[in-house]
Enzyme design. Structure first.
Site, PDB file in Angstrom:
ATOM      1  N   LYS A  22       0.838  -1.215   0.000  1.00  0.00           N
ATOM      2  CA  LYS A  22       0.000   0.000   0.000  1.00  0.00           C
ATOM      3  C   LYS A  22       0.870   1.262   0.000  1.00  0.00           C
ATOM      4  O   LYS A  22       0.647   2.180  -0.778  1.00  0.00           O
ATOM      5  CB  LYS A  22      -0.894   0.005   1.249  1.00  0.00           C
ATOM      6  N   ASN A  23       1.874   1.275   0.870  1.00  0.00           N
ATOM      7  CA  ASN A  23       2.659   2.499   1.026  1.00  0.00           C
ATOM      8  C   ASN A  23       3.621   2.753  -0.132  1.00  0.00           C
ATOM      9  O   ASN A  23       4.222   3.823  -0.207  1.00  0.00           O
ATOM     10  CB  ASN A  23       3.434   2.477   2.351  1.00  0.00           C
ATOM     11  N   CYS A 115      -4.715  13.193  13.182  1.00  0.00           N
ATOM     12  CA  CYS A 115      -5.198  11.860  12.850  1.00  0.00           C
ATOM     13  C   CYS A 115      -5.012  10.992  14.079  1.00  0.00           C
ATOM     14  O   CYS A 115      -4.337  11.385  15.029  1.00  0.00           O
ATOM     15  CB  CYS A 115      -4.478  11.282  11.647  1.00  0.00           C
ATOM     16  N   ARG A 120       0.926  14.602  13.278  1.00  0.00           N
ATOM     17  CA  ARG A 120       1.335  14.438  11.879  1.00  0.00           C
ATOM     18  C   ARG A 120       1.258  15.719  11.035  1.00  0.00           C
ATOM     19  O   ARG A 120       0.451  15.826  10.105  1.00  0.00           O
ATOM     20  CB  ARG A 120       0.553  13.309  11.227  1.00  0.00           C
ATOM     21  N   ASP A 305       5.118   0.834  11.725  1.00  0.00           N
ATOM     22  CA  ASP A 305       3.921   0.157  11.207  1.00  0.00           C
ATOM     23  C   ASP A 305       3.837  -1.311  11.635  1.00  0.00           C
ATOM     24  O   ASP A 305       2.845  -1.980  11.360  1.00  0.00           O
ATOM     25  CB  ASP A 305       3.872   0.256   9.672  1.00  0.00           C
ATOM     26  N   ARG A 397      -8.529  -0.612   4.660  1.00  0.00           N
ATOM     27  CA  ARG A 397      -7.619   0.382   4.083  1.00  0.00           C
ATOM     28  C   ARG A 397      -6.265  -0.237   3.746  1.00  0.00           C
ATOM     29  O   ARG A 397      -5.555   0.300   2.896  1.00  0.00           O
ATOM     30  CB  ARG A 397      -7.379   1.527   5.084  1.00  0.00           C
TER      31      ARG A 397
END
Ligand code: UD1
Length: 421
Positions: A22-23, A115, A120, A305, A397
């Site tokens: 995803k990233n 968030c 952030r 993560d 997500r």
């Protein structure tokens, strides 16, 4: 609304195909804005975040059809504004700023705001754009960046993945040479840089903390395959350990891209064996999870993560573990939920101490962000009885076909309707 229901205690055994990262996929899709020719991306994961970005790029003028392979065609940019509704849903939307500015001389992007995992800010992105000639104005919750970009030296005081990606994309079309110092070195950045090179960009220092970009007038069509998701792979490795199982993670170069998490997972008792198709993982001969001391760091350190998933794994360790989060200030929201499942964790500032227990107990739990959600699924797989994970839109997500992938390996897991939670 749906929830995930898990009957825990089943050993996992089988193969798990690791999806595209995803990233890596999100910035790669944004790079499609940099050329009027098509950028074809293979191995895109089918995830909610990818759909959200597809929607945003379409609003900006890209033509895209959803699928594992997409061509992003942007003959003309029809809007240079990324509205609040989009950026609010997904912070990575900020990555359209660099490409829009570089190609159109203007970008208007909503400030992302706070968030769940912390404050952030985007100050590092904005300062870097100023360093290469942009004018930045903040008005009504929007950033307006404008100007003709010229090369310059960008020195990041703090390592930032997103800011490095944003400036790297913009610098490709700037006049002159841009030096990026203290650049983030995450494999997703190298993936982006290799794709940009395939599009005609001139970048040296890929994979290091000093990138040099010689601007070119335009980029051209290219095809690129998204790298495998090292966080997804690490999460399933934790699932193998926590269920006393054996999983073969299927994907190319997993060992290389998982640097950082692999070392930590090995210290924690996992054994990895390279196979023709990926990495086989299971606990060592003693069959126990070993307490560790982990500190999240930029790549090649242990990734933030993976912090929540490692913590879930440590709830079952022999002895105690200490995990310190240095990247985000509010990333322990899984702790109270894990404790509701019988974990013994105390938090002091940015450090969590986890005393291992020999069993977790199923419970209804609520996910607050993507990786926290995965930590609860992992705990549920190992716990006695039933765990229900609510708010699973977070999982959608970032984890492609999570339920299906786990089910074929023997997990008792399903999605079910949830009442308004
Ligand atoms: C990316 C990843 C995210 C991962 C994070 C850290 C994507 C889409 N997201 O997020 O999954 O958790 O890297 O590896 O790839 N910071 C500032 N000012 C800025 C930018 C960042 O102070 O302008 C701070 C952040 O608050 C944070 C640290 O820098 O404390 C690192 O953030 P950054 O690397 O930028 O994270 P993201 O790119 O948002």
């Amino acid at each position: 609304m749906e929830k995930i229901v898990i009957e825990g205690g089943y050993r996992l055994q089988g193969e798990i195909p690791i999806s595209g990262a995803k990233n890596a996929a999100l910035p790669l899709m944004c790079a499609g804005l940099l050329t009027r020719d098509g950028l074809t991306l293979h191995n895109l994961p089918l995830l909610a975040d990818i759909k959200t970005l597809t929607q945003l790029l379409t609003e900006l003028g890209c033509k895209i059809v959803n699928g594992h392979t997409v061509t992003i065609l942007t003959p003309n940019i029809t809007s240079t504004t990324a509205p609040y509704d989009m950026v609010r849903k997904m912070r990575a939307s900020i990555l359209v700023l660099g490409p829009l500015l570089a190609r159109e001389g203007e970008a208007i992007v909503s400030l992302p705001g706070g968030c769940a995992i912390g404050n952030r800010p985007i100050d590092l992105h904005l300062k870097a754009f100023e360093d290469i000639g942009a004018t930045i104005e903040l008005k009504d919750g929007y950033v307006r960046a404008s100007g003709k970009l010229k090369g310059g030296t960008v020195h990041f005081p703090t390592v930032s993945v997103g800011a490095t990606e944003n400036i790297l994309m913009a610098a490709c079309l700037a006049d002159g040479t841009t030096i990026i110092e203290n650049a983030a070195q995450e494999p997703e950045i190298s993936d982006l840089a290799h794709c940009l090179v395939a599009m005609g960009a001139k970048i040296s220092g890929i994979g290091t903390s000093r990138l040099e970009v010689e601007g070119v007038p335009e980029l051209h069509a290219a095809e690129y395959t998204v790298m495998p998701d090292r966080i997804e792979a690490g999460s399933y490795a934790a699932a193998a350990a926590m269920t006393g199982g054996e999983l073969e993670l299927l994907g190319h170069n997993l060992k290389e891209v998982m640097t950082g998490s692999l070392d930590m997972l090995k210290q924690a008792g996992l054994v990895f064996t390279e196979t023709d198709r990926g990495l086989l993982c299971r606990l060592g001969p003693e069959g126990r999870i070993i307490g560790i001391n982990a500190v999240t760091q930029p790549y090649p350190g242990f990734p933030t993560d993976m912090q929540a998933q490692l913590m879930a794994m440590m709830t079952l360790c022999d002895g105690a573990s200490v995990i310190t989060e240095t990247i985000f200030e509010n990333r322990f929201m899984h702790v109270p939920e894990l404790c509701r499942m019988g974990a013994d964790i105390t938090v002091n500032g940015s450090t969590a101490t986890i005393r291992g227990t020999n069993k977790l107990l199923g419970a209804p739990v609520m996910a607050t962000d993507l990786r926290a959600s995965m930590s609860l699924v992992l705990a549920g797989l190992a716990a006695q009885d039933i765990t229900e994970v609510m708010r699973i839109y977070h999982l959608d997500r970032g984890y492609e076909r999570l339920v299906q992938k786990l089910k074929v390996c023997g997990a008792k897991i399903s999605r079910a309707p949830a009442d308004g939670v």
